[in-house]
Each structure stands twice: as C-alpha cells, then as structure tokens.
Write a protein that holds these residues in place. Structure first.
Motif, PDB file in Angstrom:
ATOM      1  N   ALA A 207      26.987  79.642  42.962  1.00  0.00           N
ATOM      2  CA  ALA A 207      26.298  80.698  43.701  1.00  0.00           C
ATOM      3  C   ALA A 207      25.439  81.523  42.757  1.00  0.00           C
ATOM      4  O   ALA A 207      25.631  81.512  41.533  1.00  0.00           O
ATOM      5  CB  ALA A 207      27.308  81.596  44.405  1.00  0.00           C
TER       6      ALA A 207
ATOM      7  N   VAL B   6      30.128  79.828  49.517  1.00  0.00           N
ATOM      8  CA  VAL B   6      30.026  78.415  49.154  1.00  0.00           C
ATOM      9  C   VAL B   6      30.607  77.502  50.229  1.00  0.00           C
ATOM     10  O   VAL B   6      30.038  76.453  50.544  1.00  0.00           O
ATOM     11  CB  VAL B   6      30.735  78.173  47.802  1.00  0.00           C
ATOM     12  CG1 VAL B   6      30.769  76.686  47.464  1.00  0.00           C
ATOM     13  CG2 VAL B   6      30.037  78.957  46.693  1.00  0.00           C
TER      14      VAL B   6
ATOM     15  N   ARG C 165      21.023  77.400  46.708  1.00  0.00           N
ATOM     16  CA  ARG C 165      22.299  77.971  46.284  1.00  0.00           C
ATOM     17  C   ARG C 165      22.598  79.220  47.090  1.00  0.00           C
ATOM     18  O   ARG C 165      21.720  80.052  47.309  1.00  0.00           O
ATOM     19  CB  ARG C 165      22.260  78.317  44.793  1.00  0.00           C
ATOM     20  CG  ARG C 165      22.225  77.107  43.876  1.00  0.00           C
ATOM     21  CD  ARG C 165      21.823  77.493  42.471  1.00  0.00           C
ATOM     22  NE  ARG C 165      22.742  78.428  41.858  1.00  0.00           N
ATOM     23  CZ  ARG C 165      23.798  78.086  41.127  1.00  0.00           C
ATOM     24  NH1 ARG C 165      24.067  76.817  40.934  1.00  0.00           N
ATOM     25  NH2 ARG C 165      24.565  78.997  40.569  1.00  0.00           N
TER      26      ARG C 165
END
Length: 427
Positions: free
Chosen positions: A37, A393, A8
């Motif tokens: 995230a 992201v 992540r």
C-alpha cells in the motif's frame, strides 16, 4: 476513492503529530510497502509532519494540506484514499465532517473514538448512506474496543466451526507496566478527553446501555437485536469482584465503551447462529492477587474504580448546562489529547486478555489475546494501522459496510494483527 492511475491501495492518516499519531505514522510508513500500500498524510501544516519525520528518522511520506474545518481540502484529501485512519480528536467535535467526506468519496474510515454520542449518531444517520456507498465506518478501532470485539468474534467462529453457537464471553485483561508508571502513562489522554466531550455534548449519552448500538432493534424477538434480551444477557457490571484468585475491577478507562460494540458485532455477524441469540458478555480489568492485606487494598481500589465510573454515568444524565460546566473543569485537569509518554513507556509494556467462553450446546473453552506495548499509546496505534492496511489490501466484506465494528471489518483474519504485536489463540 479516486486513483485511476495508481493500482496500489492508499491509506491516509489524519492527526499524525499527536502521541498515538506519531506511533501510527512510524508504523504505517514502515509497514505499508511490505503490505503493498501507499501512504498519504493529511495535515493543516504539512511541513510540521515532514519535520517530525526527519527528526525521528521516519521516511517522509507524501504529505498534503487537509483541514477538517476546510471542506474543500478535506474532500480533496479523502478522495485519494481507500482507507482513512483518523487520529485527530476529540472526535465528537472534529470527526463529523471527516465521516461525511468519507461517505461522499467512497473511502473507508477508522478512528479510536470511544465517544458514545458520536457512535450513536453514526449508527443512526450514516449507516444507510455508508452501506449504499460501499463504505465501512469503524469507531473504537484501538484498545477500545478492538481487542475485546475481535477476541469474542474469534470465539464465535471457533464455536461455529464445531457446529455450536457462542452463548457467553467472560474477559479479564491484565497489564504489566514498566517501573515508575503513572496515571497519565497508563491511560491515553485522548481517552480521558473523550469523556469530556461526552459530557459536553448536547445529546444525553447512553453510556450505561449495552444495547445502545444495536442495528434495527427488534424488541421481543429474543435475538441479538432485541435490546431487552441483550441487557438481560449482559448487563453492565461495575462492582469489584474476585475471580481465579485475582481482584478484578470494571474495565478501564470506561466499562461502557466495549459492550455496545461487541453486541453490535453479534447482531450483524454472518457467523451461523450468532444473530439469533444475545451474547452474555462480561469484561473486567485484573488488579492483582486477592489474598492478604494487599488484596484488601486492591479490592478497595477496584471499588473506587466502580464508584468513579458510576459517577460518570450519573454525570452524563445531568442537565446539559451542568454537564458543560463540569466538562470545562475536567478539560483543564485531566491529561490532554495528543500528550503522553514516549520511549520505553511506549514499548516496555505487555498485556493479556484471557477469555472464558461457553456455547448454547454446553461446551466451554478458553481464548487468549497477548500483546506488547502500551495499550493506550502504543498497541492502539499499531492495531488501527494494521486494520487499515488489511482493509485497503484485502477489502471489506459486505457485512462490515455501514456503521461497522472492528471485528466485522477484520473478518476473522487474526494473522493481520501479528505485525501489531498482538496474537490471538482460541480453543
């Protein structure tokens, strides 16, 4: 960024205990899981951040020791991140080691800095190294100068989709405030202290030069990288005027902050035709209706804004010892960085930026940015955190690497700003 065992992306935050920092912290912690995230907060006193979260009902994120004056702790913190949101100002004094750490560790960087000497030094000294490292360094990613930069970019893309090239952008921002709002509630303390740092800086600030941040200037080319062509197309305008039955004043807090960012975006844009021509850019703040006695008073107030901003420009050209003494006085009397309102004075606001755009082919169209929240303390924190999440992201396009801008980093993804209570429509 070094996180081989964590798939992540990680967004970091510095300056979490200031006014904008507290808003950004709450928003980031709430939004990060939904965005996919993780969050890590760096602080000189980690327990202070944990206590802040507990006291405000914010889920406590991971908090680590990080001090901008301690390179080892700073590098260890930055190394873990994909994107860093730096809200620890004043930036001219505190941001350079953070910027250097981000370039060294391959971490994208965002701040709220409207301090022109810092931006010029980032452009001049860090653009190449950051590009080589695959890093985007983005100053002015809040109320200054993200809304103007992104709205113009949306218009640029709208024109290109019609096979045309944007020629001009004329923006007017109006703010609706809660009853009883005072000056310190309207303008971020960090923004006005940025002025102090500009005056204190040893390098004379080019605050009146709209072309100050052009990449690889190309004099005489007539392109968006031609300084004289840019200055002719979009000179800085401070004088009060009327438009659409409204009195409009120079943009607040300083009209000189946004234009260099917008022109840098134009010069670096990959939108077809954009970089080939300078943009005629104008921006102002609506003061209210122009008619009647109140209109006269509003016009006088707008002229007062122009006079103040002109004096700021004069002050930045004074000899450094004089500027330093003036900065010392202003630092004591102006609102302080990290101080400001809370509660309804953060949320009971709304504001709108309306744009009128023309193309080189003769078309005209309109665009609107509608936002909720206090622009200096609320929306600005939501904007920078949403841009950080988007970058973490979705990644950053090649055009945005180096000393960048909010529009280049956002890459036309207007939907990414909706969680920041900002909606943009064009056409």
């Amino acid at each position: 960024m070094d996180s081989p065992q964590n798939p992540r992306p990680v967004v970091g935050l510095l300056g979490a205990t200031g006014v904008a920092g507290r808003v950004a912290l709450a928003h980031l912690v709430a939004r990060a899981p939904e965005a996919g995230a993780d969050v890590v907060v760096g602080a000189r006193d980690p327990q202070r951040v944990r206590d802040l979260c507990t006291g405000r009902g914010i889920p406590v994120p991971e908090v680590v020791h990080a001090d901008v004056t301690d390179p080892e702790s700073l590098r260890a913190f930055v190394r873990r991140l994909d994107v860093l949101v730096d809200l620890a100002g004043p930036y001219t004094r505190l941001a350079p080691p953070v910027l250097a750490a981000c370039v060294a560790e391959g971490t994208h960087y965002l701040d709220l800095a409207g301090e022109s000497p810092l931006a010029h030094r980032t452009d001049r000294h860090l653009h190449g190294p950051a590009r080589a490292a695959g890093v985007a360094l983005v100053h002015a990613a809040g109320f200054e100068a993200l809304p103007a930069d992104v709205l113009v970019d949306a218009a640029r893309r709208h024109a290109a989709a019609r096979g045309e090239t944007l020629r001009s952008a004329d923006l007017v921002t109006s703010v609706r405030t809660p009853p009883g709002t005072g000056f310190s509630d309207s303008v971020s303390g960090g923004s006005v202290q940025s002025l102090v740092e500009v005056l204190r800086d040893r390098e004379p600030a080019l605050v009146a030069d709209v072309a100050a941040r052009l990449p690889d200037p190309a004099p005489g080319s007539g392109t968006a990288a031609d300084p004289d062509a840019v200055r002719r197309a979009g000179p800085l305008r401070l004088r009060a005027r009327t438009a659409g039955g409204q009195v409009v004043a120079a943009m607040s807090p300083l009209a000189a902050i946004n234009p260099p960012v917008v022109h840098r975006s134009q010069a670096l844009s990959t939108v077809p035709g954009a970089a080939a021509h300078p943009l005629a850019f104008r921006e102002a703040m609506a003061m209210g209706r122009s008619g009647g006695p109140r209109g006269v008073l509003r016009f006088a107030a707008a002229e007062g804004v122009a006079a103040f901003q002109a004096l700021v420009g004069v002050a930045t050209r004074l000899p450094h010892p004089v500027r330093a003494r003036l900065a010392g006085v202003l630092a004591q009397v102006l609102p302080q960085a990290g101080t400001g309102p809370d509660g309804d004075l953060l949320t009971g606001w709304s504001w709108t930026t309306r744009g009128t755009f023309t193309t080189r082919e003769g078309s005209a169209f309109h665009g609107t940015l509608e936002a909720q929240g206090n622009p200096g303390y609320g929306t600005t924190a939501w904007l920078i955190t949403e841009l950080a999440l988007r970058m973490a992201v979705r990644g950053v396009p090649d055009a945005a690497l180096g000393s960048s801008t909010p529009a280049l980093a956002l890459d036309g993804d207007l939907a990414a700003l909706l969680p920041a209570r900002v909606r943009i429509t064009v056409g």
